[in-house]
Write a protein that holds these residues in place. Sequence first.
Motif, short mmCIF file in Angstrom:
data_model
loop_
_atom_site.label_atom_id
_atom_site.label_comp_id
_atom_site.label_asym_id
_atom_site.label_seq_id
_atom_site.Cartn_x
_atom_site.Cartn_y
_atom_site.Cartn_z
N LEU B 68 0.85 -1.20 0.01
CA LEU B 68 -0.13 0.01 -0.03
C LEU B 68 0.76 1.30 0.12
O LEU B 68 1.73 1.22 0.97
CB LEU B 68 -0.89 -0.08 1.20
N ILE B 69 0.86 2.12 -0.95
CA ILE B 69 1.39 3.30 -0.95
C ILE B 69 0.58 4.75 -1.05
O ILE B 69 -0.47 4.65 -1.65
CB ILE B 69 2.22 3.26 -2.45
N ASN B 70 0.99 5.45 -0.06
CA ASN B 70 0.26 6.82 0.41
C ASN B 70 1.32 7.76 0.01
O ASN B 70 2.41 7.93 0.42
CB ASN B 70 -0.33 6.72 1.84
N HIS B 71 0.91 8.91 -0.77
CA HIS B 71 1.74 9.92 -1.08
C HIS B 71 0.72 11.25 -0.64
O HIS B 71 0.31 11.87 -1.54
CB HIS B 71 1.98 10.07 -2.35
N ALA B 72 0.49 11.30 0.79
CA ALA B 72 -0.50 12.24 1.06
C ALA B 72 0.23 13.97 1.00
O ALA B 72 -0.90 14.89 0.86
CB ALA B 72 -0.67 12.26 2.43
N SER B 73 1.51 14.19 1.03
CA SER B 73 1.88 15.37 0.75
C SER B 73 3.11 15.46 -0.09
O SER B 73 3.57 14.34 -0.48
CB SER B 73 2.38 15.74 2.26
N LEU B 74 3.55 16.67 -0.33
CA LEU B 74 4.52 16.76 -1.29
C LEU B 74 6.21 16.43 -0.84
O LEU B 74 6.98 16.42 -1.40
CB LEU B 74 4.86 18.28 -1.67
N THR B 75 6.17 16.06 0.49
CA THR B 75 7.29 15.69 1.13
C THR B 75 7.30 14.38 1.70
O THR B 75 8.37 13.65 2.48
CB THR B 75 7.79 16.87 2.35
N LEU B 76 6.13 13.56 1.80
CA LEU B 76 5.96 12.30 2.38
C LEU B 76 5.53 11.23 1.72
O LEU B 76 4.27 11.58 1.08
CB LEU B 76 5.49 12.33 3.82
N SER B 77 5.96 10.17 1.59
CA SER B 77 5.39 8.82 0.87
C SER B 77 5.42 7.86 1.92
O SER B 77 6.74 7.66 2.54
CB SER B 77 5.88 8.75 -0.62
N THR B 78 4.46 6.91 2.01
CA THR B 78 4.80 5.71 2.71
C THR B 78 4.48 4.57 1.96
O THR B 78 3.50 4.49 0.92
CB THR B 78 3.86 5.99 4.02
N LEU B 79 5.31 3.42 2.12
CA LEU B 79 4.99 2.14 1.84
C LEU B 79 4.56 1.11 2.91
O LEU B 79 5.44 1.28 3.87
CB LEU B 79 6.15 1.42 0.97
#
Lengths: 109, 117
Positions: B68-79
């Motif tokens: 699952l990938i989340n890119h909620a802001s212009l400085t943070l992405s999570t896997l």
Amino acid sequence: DAKTTQPTSMDCAEGRAANLPCNHSTISGNEYVYWYRQIHSQGPQYIIHGLKNNETNEMASLIITEDRKSSTLILPHATLRDTAVYYCIVKTSGSRLTFGEGTQLTVNP
Amino acid sequence: GAVVSQHPSWVICKSGTSVKIECRSLDFQATTMFWYRQFPKQSLMLMATSNEGSKATYEQGVEKDKFLINHASLTLSTLTVTSAHPEDSSFYICSARSEGGGNQPQHFGDGTRLSIL
């Protein structure tokens, strides 16, 4: 994106220039040449990129032939810390990086 | 400049648990972030591309419900590796490209070594 061909491995003496070749004979006019390196167990490090002119920065020089079918990355004074896998990648603006097998450069004392 | 921070750098967990890996661009805004996986003695394989505020694009063969990938802001992405199993053990590396996009280079984090027992 165009395919690249690099030697599997190279050796270089410490303090000498390391010249890493890359063939990209099917490169198209809008594709850039990028070089990255990966030191063992670390993420890749950006080195340099270019379109058709030669480029130089604090890390290296990139020489692209006039027909753009090949290029050479030059590390002018190799140190032991330059031992790494070097990747030559050709891609269009905005497309993603796809890594091949690269060249294992070993700098010997 | 162009620093990408990845956390954690190393994680060991039991089979069946979920693991979250964070990727941050520290000194630039990243319109696009990428997640790669690297097995021993192999090259990096792109898993997915994420753009801020939209769904990630997964490469063929990568299970989107597992990674699952989340890119909620212009400085943070999570896997997030969900229900991880030993075969998911690998070196996961993120990279980010600045808002300038185009031919701007991607910058990489130092990777997360994931071991599933």
